[in-house]
Design a protein around this motif. Structure first.
Motif, PDB file in Angstrom:
ATOM      1  N   LYS A  61       0.832  -1.205   0.000  1.00  0.00           N
ATOM      2  CA  LYS A  61       0.000   0.000   0.000  1.00  0.00           C
ATOM      3  C   LYS A  61       0.869   1.258   0.000  1.00  0.00           C
ATOM      4  N   LYS A  62       1.924   1.250   0.807  1.00  0.00           N
ATOM      5  CA  LYS A  62       2.812   2.420   0.865  1.00  0.00           C
ATOM      6  C   LYS A  62       3.535   2.618  -0.462  1.00  0.00           C
ATOM      7  N   LEU A  63       3.907   1.527  -1.121  1.00  0.00           N
ATOM      8  CA  LEU A  63       4.548   1.646  -2.431  1.00  0.00           C
ATOM      9  C   LEU A  63       3.585   2.261  -3.451  1.00  0.00           C
ATOM     10  N   ALA A  64       2.337   1.811  -3.427  1.00  0.00           N
ATOM     11  CA  ALA A  64       1.338   2.366  -4.352  1.00  0.00           C
ATOM     12  C   ALA A  64       1.127   3.858  -4.078  1.00  0.00           C
ATOM     13  N   LYS A  65       1.055   4.229  -2.804  1.00  0.00           N
ATOM     14  CA  LYS A  65       0.868   5.638  -2.438  1.00  0.00           C
ATOM     15  C   LYS A  65       2.095   6.460  -2.843  1.00  0.00           C
ATOM     16  N   THR A  66       3.283   5.892  -2.675  1.00  0.00           N
ATOM     17  CA  THR A  66       4.513   6.586  -3.076  1.00  0.00           C
ATOM     18  C   THR A  66       4.506   6.847  -4.573  1.00  0.00           C
ATOM     19  N   ALA A  67       4.147   5.831  -5.351  1.00  0.00           N
ATOM     20  CA  ALA A  67       4.077   5.994  -6.811  1.00  0.00           C
ATOM     21  C   ALA A  67       3.094   7.101  -7.174  1.00  0.00           C
ATOM     22  N   GLU A  68       1.985   7.155  -6.454  1.00  0.00           N
ATOM     23  CA  GLU A  68       0.972   8.194  -6.706  1.00  0.00           C
ATOM     24  C   GLU A  68       1.509   9.586  -6.360  1.00  0.00           C
ATOM     25  N   VAL A  69       2.085   9.730  -5.170  1.00  0.00           N
ATOM     26  CA  VAL A  69       2.621  11.030  -4.739  1.00  0.00           C
ATOM     27  C   VAL A  69       3.738  11.494  -5.679  1.00  0.00           C
ATOM     28  N   PHE A  70       4.583  10.549  -6.111  1.00  0.00           N
ATOM     29  CA  PHE A  70       5.686  10.879  -7.011  1.00  0.00           C
ATOM     30  C   PHE A  70       5.253  11.037  -8.467  1.00  0.00           C
ATOM     31  N   LYS A  71       3.958  10.815  -8.729  1.00  0.00           N
ATOM     32  CA  LYS A  71       3.401  10.935 -10.081  1.00  0.00           C
ATOM     33  C   LYS A  71       4.095   9.989 -11.074  1.00  0.00           C
ATOM     34  N   LEU A  72       4.330   8.752 -10.595  1.00  0.00           N
ATOM     35  CA  LEU A  72       4.918   7.719 -11.448  1.00  0.00           C
ATOM     36  C   LEU A  72       3.792   6.976 -12.163  1.00  0.00           C
ATOM     37  N   ASP A  73       4.085   6.404 -13.288  1.00  0.00           N
ATOM     38  CA  ASP A  73       3.115   5.602 -14.015  1.00  0.00           C
ATOM     39  C   ASP A  73       2.716   4.410 -13.136  1.00  0.00           C
ATOM     40  N   GLN A  74       1.441   4.308 -12.803  1.00  0.00           N
ATOM     41  CA  GLN A  74       0.963   3.278 -11.877  1.00  0.00           C
ATOM     42  C   GLN A  74       1.183   1.860 -12.411  1.00  0.00           C
ATOM     43  N   LYS A  75       0.974   1.678 -13.694  1.00  0.00           N
ATOM     44  CA  LYS A  75       1.152   0.348 -14.290  1.00  0.00           C
ATOM     45  C   LYS A  75       2.625  -0.057 -14.229  1.00  0.00           C
ATOM     46  N   ALA A  76       3.513   0.854 -14.588  1.00  0.00           N
ATOM     47  CA  ALA A  76       4.952   0.559 -14.543  1.00  0.00           C
ATOM     48  C   ALA A  76       5.401   0.305 -13.099  1.00  0.00           C
ATOM     49  N   ALA A  77       4.865   1.061 -12.150  1.00  0.00           N
ATOM     50  CA  ALA A  77       5.208   0.864 -10.734  1.00  0.00           C
ATOM     51  C   ALA A  77       4.795  -0.537 -10.286  1.00  0.00           C
ATOM     52  N   ALA A  78       3.589  -0.950 -10.650  1.00  0.00           N
ATOM     53  CA  ALA A  78       3.116  -2.294 -10.289  1.00  0.00           C
ATOM     54  C   ALA A  78       3.989  -3.367 -10.948  1.00  0.00           C
ATOM     55  N   GLU A  79       4.395  -3.122 -12.180  1.00  0.00           N
ATOM     56  CA  GLU A  79       5.244  -4.088 -12.891  1.00  0.00           C
ATOM     57  C   GLU A  79       6.610  -4.236 -12.216  1.00  0.00           C
ATOM     58  N   ILE A  80       7.209  -3.127 -11.801  1.00  0.00           N
ATOM     59  CA  ILE A  80       8.535  -3.222 -11.176  1.00  0.00           C
ATOM     60  C   ILE A  80       8.433  -3.911  -9.822  1.00  0.00           C
ATOM     61  N   ILE A  81       7.339  -3.716  -9.124  1.00  0.00           N
ATOM     62  CA  ILE A  81       7.129  -4.415  -7.854  1.00  0.00           C
ATOM     63  C   ILE A  81       7.051  -5.920  -8.102  1.00  0.00           C
ATOM     64  N   GLN A  82       6.212  -6.311  -9.040  1.00  0.00           N
ATOM     65  CA  GLN A  82       6.037  -7.735  -9.349  1.00  0.00           C
ATOM     66  C   GLN A  82       7.346  -8.355  -9.848  1.00  0.00           C
ATOM     67  N   TRP A  83       8.040  -7.659 -10.718  1.00  0.00           N
ATOM     68  CA  TRP A  83       9.300  -8.159 -11.256  1.00  0.00           C
ATOM     69  C   TRP A  83      10.316  -8.368 -10.139  1.00  0.00           C
ATOM     70  N   THR A  84      10.376  -7.427  -9.207  1.00  0.00           N
ATOM     71  CA  THR A  84      11.335  -7.528  -8.096  1.00  0.00           C
ATOM     72  C   THR A  84      11.008  -8.717  -7.198  1.00  0.00           C
ATOM     73  N   VAL A  85       9.749  -8.891  -6.870  1.00  0.00           N
ATOM     74  CA  VAL A  85       9.335 -10.033  -6.042  1.00  0.00           C
ATOM     75  C   VAL A  85       9.732 -11.343  -6.733  1.00  0.00           C
TER      76      VAL A  85
END
Length: 144
Positions: free
Chosen positions: A104-128
């Motif tokens: 949840k904090k990662l998603a909120k960080t991506a939002e606050v930083f105005k990062l592409d939400q889809k790319a943020a989710a992809e990098i999270i999944q890829w890292t896991v």
């Protein structure tokens, strides 16, 4: 064509970067040995020492009682630093398994930083997935 010279972050920005890392580590209200190790390594990577009095005070305060997320993210304004920080946060969060609070904090960080939400989710999944593969590799190597 020469590359533009990038202004290095100030000490204050770098400490803010470390503070955000500590904030995420504290998201699930427990700090594992692996998370602490990862946090300290990332602090060293910034050019600061985890033993520096100012760094230690900022990090330990955040680990003990995390501030509101937006408050710790606000000092990070450089787009490149935001991307680097987001990537580091993902690594720290996933190092011991991704807790729902961390996600949840990662998603909120991506939002606050105005990062592409889809790319943020992809990098999270890829890292896991990458961490799982590294652990599997270590298990296989032990059996060799």
């Amino acid at each position: 064509m020469p590359k533009p010279k990038l202004k290095p972050p100030s000490r204050e920005e770098t400490i803010a970067f470390c503070r955000v890392l500590a904030h995420l580590v504290a998201a699930d209200h427990k700090v594992t040995a692996e998370e602490r190790k990862q946090l300290n390594n990332l602090i060293w990577d910034t050019g600061l020492s985890p033993d520096d009095a100012e760094v230690k005070a900022a990090v330990e305060a955040e680990l003990a009682k995390p501030s509101p997320l937006k408050k710790v993210l606000t000092p990070i304004t450089d787009p490149g630093m935001r991307k680097t920080l987001f990537r580091a946060l993902v690594e720290v969060a996933a190092s011991d398994g991704l807790a729902p609070q961390e996600e949840k904090k990662l998603a909120k960080t991506a939002e606050v930083f105005k990062l592409d939400q889809k790319a943020a989710a992809e990098i999270i999944q890829w890292t896991v997935q990458s961490i799982a593969l590294e652990k599997k590799e270590a298990q296989i190597l032990k059996r060799l």
